[in-house]
Design an enzyme around this catalytic site. Structure first.
Site, mmCIF file in Angstrom:
data_model
loop_
_atom_site.group_PDB
_atom_site.id
_atom_site.type_symbol
_atom_site.label_atom_id
_atom_site.label_comp_id
_atom_site.label_asym_id
_atom_site.label_seq_id
_atom_site.Cartn_x
_atom_site.Cartn_y
_atom_site.Cartn_z
ATOM 1 N N ASP A 56 -1.928 -6.388 0.584
ATOM 2 C CA ASP A 56 -1.526 -7.773 0.364
ATOM 3 C C ASP A 56 -2.356 -8.715 1.244
ATOM 4 O OD1 ASP A 56 0.279 -6.724 -1.299
ATOM 5 O OD2 ASP A 56 2.058 -7.250 -0.135
ATOM 6 N N ALA A 57 -2.638 -8.254 2.465
ATOM 7 C CA ALA A 57 -3.381 -9.103 3.395
ATOM 8 C C ALA A 57 -4.788 -9.359 2.850
ATOM 9 C CB ALA A 57 -3.463 -8.432 4.760
ATOM 10 N N GLU A 58 -5.411 -8.314 2.306
ATOM 11 C CA GLU A 58 -6.757 -8.495 1.759
ATOM 12 C C GLU A 58 -6.718 -9.436 0.547
ATOM 13 O OE1 GLU A 58 -8.942 -4.261 2.669
ATOM 14 O OE2 GLU A 58 -7.266 -4.305 1.291
ATOM 15 N N ASP A 60 -4.453 -11.793 -0.038
ATOM 16 C CA ASP A 60 -4.250 -13.158 0.475
ATOM 17 C C ASP A 60 -5.564 -13.745 0.965
ATOM 18 O OD1 ASP A 60 -1.015 -12.415 1.963
ATOM 19 O OD2 ASP A 60 -1.537 -13.203 -0.013
ATOM 20 N N SER A 105 4.585 -19.439 -7.012
ATOM 21 C CA SER A 105 4.365 -18.577 -5.863
ATOM 22 C C SER A 105 4.563 -19.378 -4.586
ATOM 23 C CB SER A 105 2.954 -18.048 -5.989
ATOM 24 O OG SER A 105 2.738 -17.120 -5.001
ATOM 25 N N GLU A 139 14.790 -17.296 5.065
ATOM 26 C CA GLU A 139 15.202 -16.092 4.321
ATOM 27 C C GLU A 139 14.148 -14.999 4.475
ATOM 28 O OE1 GLU A 139 15.457 -17.315 0.222
ATOM 29 O OE2 GLU A 139 16.666 -19.085 0.699
ATOM 30 N N LYS A 141 11.503 -12.412 3.221
ATOM 31 C CA LYS A 141 10.712 -12.361 1.991
ATOM 32 C C LYS A 141 10.688 -10.911 1.524
ATOM 33 C CE LYS A 141 6.411 -13.901 -0.071
ATOM 34 N NZ LYS A 141 5.969 -12.693 -0.735
ATOM 35 N N ASP A 143 9.936 -7.630 -0.393
ATOM 36 C CA ASP A 143 8.724 -7.127 -1.024
ATOM 37 C C ASP A 143 9.095 -6.315 -2.264
ATOM 38 O OD1 ASP A 143 6.117 -6.632 -1.465
ATOM 39 O OD2 ASP A 143 5.847 -5.217 0.187
ATOM 40 N N TYR A 250 18.009 -15.541 -5.008
ATOM 41 C CA TYR A 250 17.701 -16.538 -3.990
ATOM 42 C C TYR A 250 17.282 -17.916 -4.510
ATOM 43 C CZ TYR A 250 13.090 -14.441 -4.882
ATOM 44 O OH TYR A 250 11.976 -13.936 -5.476
ATOM 45 N N LYS A 314 12.514 -22.632 3.515
ATOM 46 C CA LYS A 314 12.664 -23.591 2.419
ATOM 47 C C LYS A 314 13.368 -24.830 2.946
ATOM 48 C CE LYS A 314 13.243 -19.780 -0.805
ATOM 49 N NZ LYS A 314 14.156 -19.004 -1.645
ATOM 50 N N LYS A 338 4.114 -14.688 6.993
ATOM 51 C CA LYS A 338 3.914 -13.253 6.774
ATOM 52 C C LYS A 338 3.960 -12.431 8.064
ATOM 53 C CE LYS A 338 2.767 -12.974 2.332
ATOM 54 N NZ LYS A 338 1.712 -12.130 1.931
ATOM 55 N N CYS A 431 -7.550 27.201 -4.839
ATOM 56 C CA CYS A 431 -6.346 26.941 -4.052
ATOM 57 C C CYS A 431 -6.548 27.457 -2.632
ATOM 58 C CB CYS A 431 -5.158 27.640 -4.714
ATOM 59 S SG CYS A 431 -3.695 27.682 -3.668
ATOM 60 N N CYS A 434 -4.159 30.756 -2.152
ATOM 61 C CA CYS A 434 -4.288 32.030 -2.857
ATOM 62 C C CYS A 434 -5.672 32.249 -3.443
ATOM 63 C CB CYS A 434 -3.244 32.136 -3.960
ATOM 64 S SG CYS A 434 -3.569 31.021 -5.335
ATOM 65 N N CYS A 449 -3.199 24.331 -8.731
ATOM 66 C CA CYS A 449 -3.596 25.721 -8.520
ATOM 67 C C CYS A 449 -3.091 26.518 -9.717
ATOM 68 C CB CYS A 449 -2.958 26.223 -7.228
ATOM 69 S SG CYS A 449 -2.723 28.003 -7.170
ATOM 70 N N CYS A 455 0.336 32.907 -6.158
ATOM 71 C CA CYS A 455 0.078 31.962 -5.069
ATOM 72 C C CYS A 455 1.275 31.964 -4.118
ATOM 73 C CB CYS A 455 -0.148 30.558 -5.622
ATOM 74 S SG CYS A 455 -0.328 29.322 -4.324
HETATM 75 S S1 IVH Z 1 11.288 -18.409 -3.303
HETATM 76 C C1 IVH Z 1 8.910 -21.570 -5.764
HETATM 77 N N1 IVH Z 1 12.471 -16.676 -1.732
HETATM 78 O O1 IVH Z 1 7.713 -14.082 -2.990
HETATM 79 C C2 IVH Z 1 9.224 -20.518 -4.769
HETATM 80 N N2 IVH Z 1 10.570 -15.954 -2.978
HETATM 81 O O2 IVH Z 1 5.014 -15.274 -2.855
HETATM 82 C C3 IVH Z 1 9.942 -19.390 -5.368
HETATM 83 N N3 IVH Z 1 10.014 -13.593 -2.668
HETATM 84 O O3 IVH Z 1 7.341 -14.900 -6.358
HETATM 85 C C4 IVH Z 1 10.037 -18.229 -4.494
HETATM 86 N N4 IVH Z 1 11.636 -13.126 -1.269
HETATM 87 O O4 IVH Z 1 8.649 -12.769 -5.728
HETATM 88 C C5 IVH Z 1 11.461 -16.893 -2.595
HETATM 89 N N5 IVH Z 1 13.639 -15.226 -0.322
HETATM 90 C C6 IVH Z 1 12.639 -15.447 -1.187
HETATM 91 C C7 IVH Z 1 11.741 -14.428 -1.574
HETATM 92 C C8 IVH Z 1 10.717 -14.741 -2.467
HETATM 93 C C9 IVH Z 1 10.592 -12.638 -1.936
HETATM 94 C C10 IVH Z 1 8.818 -13.401 -3.498
HETATM 95 C C11 IVH Z 1 8.945 -13.883 -4.915
HETATM 96 C C12 IVH Z 1 7.891 -14.911 -5.094
HETATM 97 C C13 IVH Z 1 6.908 -14.511 -4.048
HETATM 98 C C14 IVH Z 1 6.075 -15.686 -3.634
#
Ligand code: IVH
Length: 715
Positions: A56-58, A60, A105, A139, A141, A143, A250, A314, A338, A431, A434, A449, A455
């Site tokens: 994910d880091a790469e 991003d 996103s 909140e 996040k 995965d 959420y 948020k 992150k 193998c 064996c 195998c 074996c």
């Molecule tokens: S809010 C418009 N809340 O993260 C914003 N997203 O990178 C809507 N995710 O697509 C997303 N936990 O799949 C929100 N507590 C959380 C979350 C969350 C995981 C995911 C979600 C989203 C992605 C965005």
């Protein structure tokens, strides 16, 4: 900071890219934007349809670099710019659903400074005073996979994946199998509302799933997110139902009336409607509180039991969220802060191969032990040959080790600027245990195998499976003991277990063993001479044949003799039509009859027939047949009051075990399900029953207590 450094490395392989954005010429920028658009699109697709190839880091880092170049050269922004797209286009197999409000996103913050800038931006946008502390709902996040759930008049009518943000896939049937997702909302709710959330798999469920996949000789999921994605995207929702998925709600998309004034109030509403909401959610005021929250959750991360890759902040006030709005793909009012995946570097000493029960050869790394993600890691899975090739991992490399999903240690790849191992990895063609030939069938990632019975590793693993809890259930015959008996020549084949009594003296001589342990073991073995036919079938360890299929086979054929007779015919039929891939009927009657059994398709039928085609397997069956009494399953009684019905047991039963009750219900022709839904006909409520009994009440499903069940099942 690691992730920012990765931003430069992210586009390596793109042919001379990676120079500082400030020094780029327009021509360079244009070329790199083109490369990034293609690259990001490919990773989006992989992420949703396959196993992702980069972290994910790469990922991003790639998006960040794209955005940085676009910012400096806005006129070069492409029509297909990744910054205007979210996620991959939906796969073809499910129906499509257009999201009436797009599923967007989140922007990312990688350090405290980024969080500060985020809050400042909001302050400026809303022209708030410096000392106005802005309230955020903080909140975890999760995965997992984001989903949207449509409720009309409180009834769950449709659920979909995010897809490309505007159009996702209709996975309603699969979502209905998830207990955390209510079929009906409780209390007061808007006439129409799209509830959004994340489907995920717990570490425990993930470990159990991979364990059983390993036992069945199937490929393993790399992490809980992939496992959840793979489970939700099943065309057969019965498979999804078995996968123990969860969901945290959420957010909302379309709503016929505003459901709340603040995000935190909305979370409370979700809870009251019957959703599962995350318990770590908190309101935080100001940057410092946010950063402290990030730290606190980071410290708890290992113990949460599910994967998170950051926290989300948020703006709490919905009216402010509305004023702030969106910039391209992300809201201005929210950000993901992150966590760095925990990584460490160490020496990969050698690559070894482990062999499973069905002969699957899995490469793994033997590492110089290193502390990562809270544990010392000395070994890490390398999945399969292709994965090693793609990452070019060699013995002698210094490698980056990561605790993926904070569960299984993984090798991310070699550190390229350290001395490299000399030889490229080559999967052994034999193998390691064996010496038999290894084969890789087309379309499969795994080498196997071919040694089968000769074996030792496969033999030991098969014997362990034979004695395991859901098979013969012989206490005292775990992996260590079986391996010892095998090495001593006491148990080489399943039938030897039932002849151990002949070696009583030899057994008693074993170190640390007295007569009592010997007697205990022999008694445990004797007790299993009489066994349910279904357990026997499962114990044979035929690839793909799990417990459920085993009991369907037992019900269908009733006795070992009848099953063997049918399989003898099926073997001959298959041999005459070796290339037929689609139509069981063309192959023959016995083969088609096998394929008609619930849960058996042609690939599984071929494994079963393959088992019976081997002389040595038939010899084992002959030998075991002489030692055992197999109990035929009760024939399903057509007249039973629960024949053809779906029943669920909940709470603890006093008069019989859950397994027994389940078996009885199945013998009476019922289907036993694990969760209550609209399709459930009857719920048997034992002591201390919880949510399932409640749900049955809500859905108006008939419930009976244990006494009534006893009467019903006896009569
Ligand atoms: S809010 C418009 N809340 O993260 C914003 N997203 O990178 C809507 N995710 O697509 C997303 N936990 O799949 C929100 N507590 C959380 C979350 C969350 C995981 C995911 C979600 C989203 C992605 C965005």
């Amino acid at each position: 900071m690691k992730k920012k450094a990765a931003a430069q490395g992210g586009s390596k392989g793109g042919g001379g890219f990676g120079s500082a954005v400030e020094e780029m010429t327009p021509a360079q920028a244009k070329a790199e934007l083109k490369f990034l658009a293609a690259e990001i699109a490919q990773h989006d697709k992989l992420y949703y349809t396959d196993t992702p190839r980069i972290s994910d880091a790469e990922y991003d880092a790639l998006r960040q670099r794209n955005e940085a170049i676009e910012k400096r050269f806005p006129e070069l922004k492409r029509k297909d710019s990744p910054s205007d797209r979210v996620g991959a286009a939906p796969a073809e197999r499910f129906g499509k659903v257009t999201h009436s409000v797009p599923m967007l996103s989140l922007g990312n913050a990688f350090d405290d400074e980024d969080v500060k800038e985020f809050v400042e931006r909001i302050r400026r946008f809303l022209s708030l005073k410096d000392d106005d502390a802005i309230e955020f709902n903080a909140e975890p996040k999760i995965d997992g996979l984001s989903i949207t759930l449509r409720y009309e008049n409180g009834k769950f009518v449709r659920g979909a994946t995010r897809g490309d943000g505007s159009e996702g896939e209709d996975v309603t049937a699969n979502l209905r199998t998830i207990e955390d997702i209510p079929q009906y909302l409780k209390g007061k709710f808007p006439e129409v509302i799209d509830v959004r959330g994340e489907v995920y798999m717990t570490h425990d469920a993930f470990a159990a799933l991979n364990k059983s996949r390993e036992a069945e000789g199937e490929s393993l999921f790399a992490n809980p997110r992939n496992a959840a994605a793979g489970s939700l995207r099943q065309l057969d929702s019965r498979i999804t139902a078995k996968r123990r998925l969860h969901c945290f709600a959420y957010a909302w998309g379309e709503a016929s009336s505003p459901p709340a004034k603040t995000q935190n109030e909305f979370i409370g509403k979700l809870r009251s409607w019957g959703f599962n909401v995350n318990r770590e959610i908190e309101v935080c005021k100001g940057v410092e509180a946010l950063v402290a929250y990030h730290k606190k959750i980071g410290e708890k991360r290992q113990k949460l039991g599910y994967d998170i890759d950051g926290v989300v902040y948020k703006v709490n006030r919905i009216d402010w969220q509305e004023r702030l709005g969106f910039v391209s793909r992300a809201p201005r009012w929210a950000i993901a802060h992150k966590y760095a995946a925990e990584q460490a570097q160490t020496l990969l000493k050698e690559i070894q191969i482990s062999v499973g029960r069905t002969g699957v050869m899995t490469p793994f790394a033997v590492l110089e032990p290193v502390f990562v993600g809270g544990v010392t890691v000395g070994m890490a899975t390398l999945h399969n040959e292709d994965d090693i090739r793609r990452k070019d991992i060699r013995a002698g490399d210094t490698v980056i080790v990561q605790r993926a999903g904070d569960v299984i240690p993984q090798v991310v790849g070699p550190v390229l600027n350290k001395p490299r191992g000399k030889a490229e990895f080559v999967m052994p063609k034999r193998c390691p245990d064996c010496g038999s030939l290894a084969v890789r069938e087309s379309g499969e990632a795994a080498w196997r195998c071919t040694g089968g019975l000769i074996c030792p590793t496969q033999a030991v693993q098969r014997l362990v499976h034979f004695c395991s809890r859901d098979a013969f259930d012989i206490e005292g015959m775990g992996e260590k003991r079986v391996a010892e008996f095998w090495n001593e020549g006491l148990v080489r084949s399943p039938v030897d277990i039932f002849k151990l009594g002949r070696h009583k003296a030899k057994l008693a001589e074993r170190e640390g063993w007295g007569e009592i342990s010997v007697d205990n073991l022999l008694r445990a073995i004797e007790a299993r001479r009489t066994l349910a036919f279904a357990r026997f079938i499962y114990a044979l360890g035929i690839p793909q044949v799990g417990q459920t299929t085993a009991s369907w086979i037992a019900r269908h054929y009733q006795t070992l003799d009848q099953w063997r007779a049918a399989m003898r015919t099926a073997v001959k039929e298959r041999a005459k039509h070796p290339d037929e891939r689609k139509k069981p009927d063309v192959i023959g009657e016995a083969y088609a009859d096998l394929c008609n059994i619930q849960g058996i398709g042609m690939t599984m039928a071929d494994d079963i027939v393959g088992f019976f085609a081997e002389a040595h397997n038939n010899q084992i069956l002959d030998e075991l047949d002489k030692e055992l009494i197999l109990q035929a399953p009760e024939a399903p009684s057509r007249s039973s009051p629960i024949s053809g019905k779906t029943v669920v047991f909940t709470g603890s039963l006093v008069q019989m075990t859950r397994d027994e009750a389940k078996a009885r219900a199945e013998a009476m022709g019922a289907k036993v399900a694990s969760s209550v839904s609209k399709k459930t006909d009857l719920v048997i409520v034992g002591a201390d029953a919880g949510s399932k009994a409640k749900k049955a009440g809500e859905l108006g499903v008939k419930t009976i207590d244990e006494d009534e069940w006893i009467k019903l099942s006896a009569g």
